[in-house]
Write a protein that holds these residues in place. Sequence first.
Motif, PDB file in Angstrom:
ATOM      1  N   PHE A 298       0.837  -1.203   0.000  1.00  0.00           N
ATOM      2  CA  PHE A 298       0.000   0.000   0.000  1.00  0.00           C
ATOM      3  C   PHE A 298       0.874   1.257   0.000  1.00  0.00           C
ATOM      4  N   ASN A 301       3.032   1.628  -3.177  1.00  0.00           N
ATOM      5  CA  ASN A 301       2.262   1.938  -4.382  1.00  0.00           C
ATOM      6  C   ASN A 301       1.550   3.290  -4.239  1.00  0.00           C
ATOM      7  N   LYS A 302       2.207   4.218  -3.560  1.00  0.00           N
ATOM      8  CA  LYS A 302       1.681   5.573  -3.368  1.00  0.00           C
ATOM      9  C   LYS A 302       0.314   5.559  -2.684  1.00  0.00           C
ATOM     10  N   LYS A 303       0.232   4.767  -1.631  1.00  0.00           N
ATOM     11  CA  LYS A 303      -0.958   4.658  -0.791  1.00  0.00           C
ATOM     12  C   LYS A 303      -2.200   4.223  -1.576  1.00  0.00           C
ATOM     13  N   LYS A 304      -1.978   3.245  -2.450  1.00  0.00           N
ATOM     14  CA  LYS A 304      -3.085   2.627  -3.187  1.00  0.00           C
ATOM     15  C   LYS A 304      -3.063   1.126  -2.909  1.00  0.00           C
ATOM     16  N   TRP A 305      -4.220   0.578  -2.521  1.00  0.00           N
ATOM     17  CA  TRP A 305      -4.312  -0.849  -2.235  1.00  0.00           C
ATOM     18  C   TRP A 305      -4.119  -1.663  -3.505  1.00  0.00           C
ATOM     19  N   SER A 358      -0.067  -8.078  -3.871  1.00  0.00           N
ATOM     20  CA  SER A 358       0.847  -7.243  -3.085  1.00  0.00           C
ATOM     21  C   SER A 358       2.234  -7.864  -3.038  1.00  0.00           C
TER      22      SER A 358
END
Length: 487
Positions: A298, A301-305, A358
């Motif tokens: 997360f 990935n630039k605070k993307k799930w 992930s």
Amino acid sequence: MVSTAFRKVILSDKIYWILILGFFFLLYAPNLLREGMFVDGIWYATISHNLANGFGSLWKPMFTNTIFPEFYEHPPLVFWIQSLFFRIFGSTFWTERIYCLFIFIITSFLIVKIWRIINSNNSSYKKVTYLPLALWMLNFQTFFAYPNNVLECTLTIFTLSAIYLLIKSLISSERTSYLFIFLSGIFVFLGVMCKGAVALFPFAFFPLYLLIYKGNIKELVTKTLLVIASFLICFFIVLQFENARMFFVQYIDNQIIKSILGFRTENMRESRFYILNALLKGIPVTLGLSILLVVFAFFGNKKKWIFDKSHNKKSAFYCLIALSASAPIMISLKQAGYYLVPSLPLFSIALALLVVPSFVFLKEKFKKNLKNYLKFSWCSIAFLFICIAIAGRNIGTIDKRDRDKINFVNATKNRIPAKSILDFKSINLEHSLHAFFQRNQFIALDTSVTFSNNYFIIEKEVDTISLENYDLLPEFNDTKYHVYLKH
């Protein structure tokens, strides 16, 4: 030259297999390399050893001449399979250890096969077979059960095989599909022959598939009925033999009915939800590792799930199958944590499906930083060698839980004839001592204290019996038991 070869290893997925091997030597190998097991496991090894040496038979397994001379507590398939190992490898304690290792390897192979087939449309996910394996291996119930020879480990091979064949049926032509389904029913039957009704959960495969994926109800009902029919055909064939019929009459009465009614005292719990609590206690490492993977991905990935919607459905499907293997245990108050073993590969696969996007993201990103990746690789290799060294220290040792008993049994070998029956008195039932005597010398302990046998073993703490016709044998004074020989 060495540097190039090493880079090829670490830039492939081999370094993760080295890490997996390290976990094996840390968590599993120490118990596999020393003598002594959980009491249930040594009982099952003893019964199997008896069978290999002509004591008892397939439908009348035997524990000892005095305790369970006819053992109807569990179906006999595991004992028969393990007896083959005793016929091949002999009577040393290494035989049951080889068997435990064999079962572990076959289960690992099946997890890999299932993972590959359900990720066949994504090569990046398909090749990280070590992910579900790691999540399975790091579960407490898994690394407790497999070195300890519990029946659930062998059962898992047959139920996983059944699930694998049912998955294969979903992607096969119609004729081949029905063949796989029929074969799956045979494996369910073999599972029942290991541990009884707990092996029936693959029957829920198509109903759960319908719940998650929808589909043709009539077709899925037909397929479910085919699995059941295949199972029933096998069961019907076996019941044509009188000895088999007599066995199952005894087994159903002793184990199933009395367990459901609460008449069995072993492993009885105060709550039917004990098994769910055991599941939660067994997964903190695997669950914690999975959460860390998702959280790191997360932030990376630039605070993307990072999730895969199709995998969310797959994960729910395999989680439900795992629950179908474990939740029915709550019918009875007779429960133990290792009863979860057949469901754990499926829970691990379900969890791995959820976190694999992930994991693959982090793996590829990490690989780009060659300096840190090299450090990780060297640490993994060092970890493997340290774990091998730790495990190696256990070779030739005895588990401290059983050390005194095994040493005592070994000390009697040159004094007490094999195949004897001994009078025996102790504070507790000493289940493992009964097993070690039978396993090592075919000696049965008679707790009824009839004074009819030549030898009498008494735990020193309860030795208040007047034995006028017996002589105390001084060579056992350093043990916790007094050994007497009749005049």
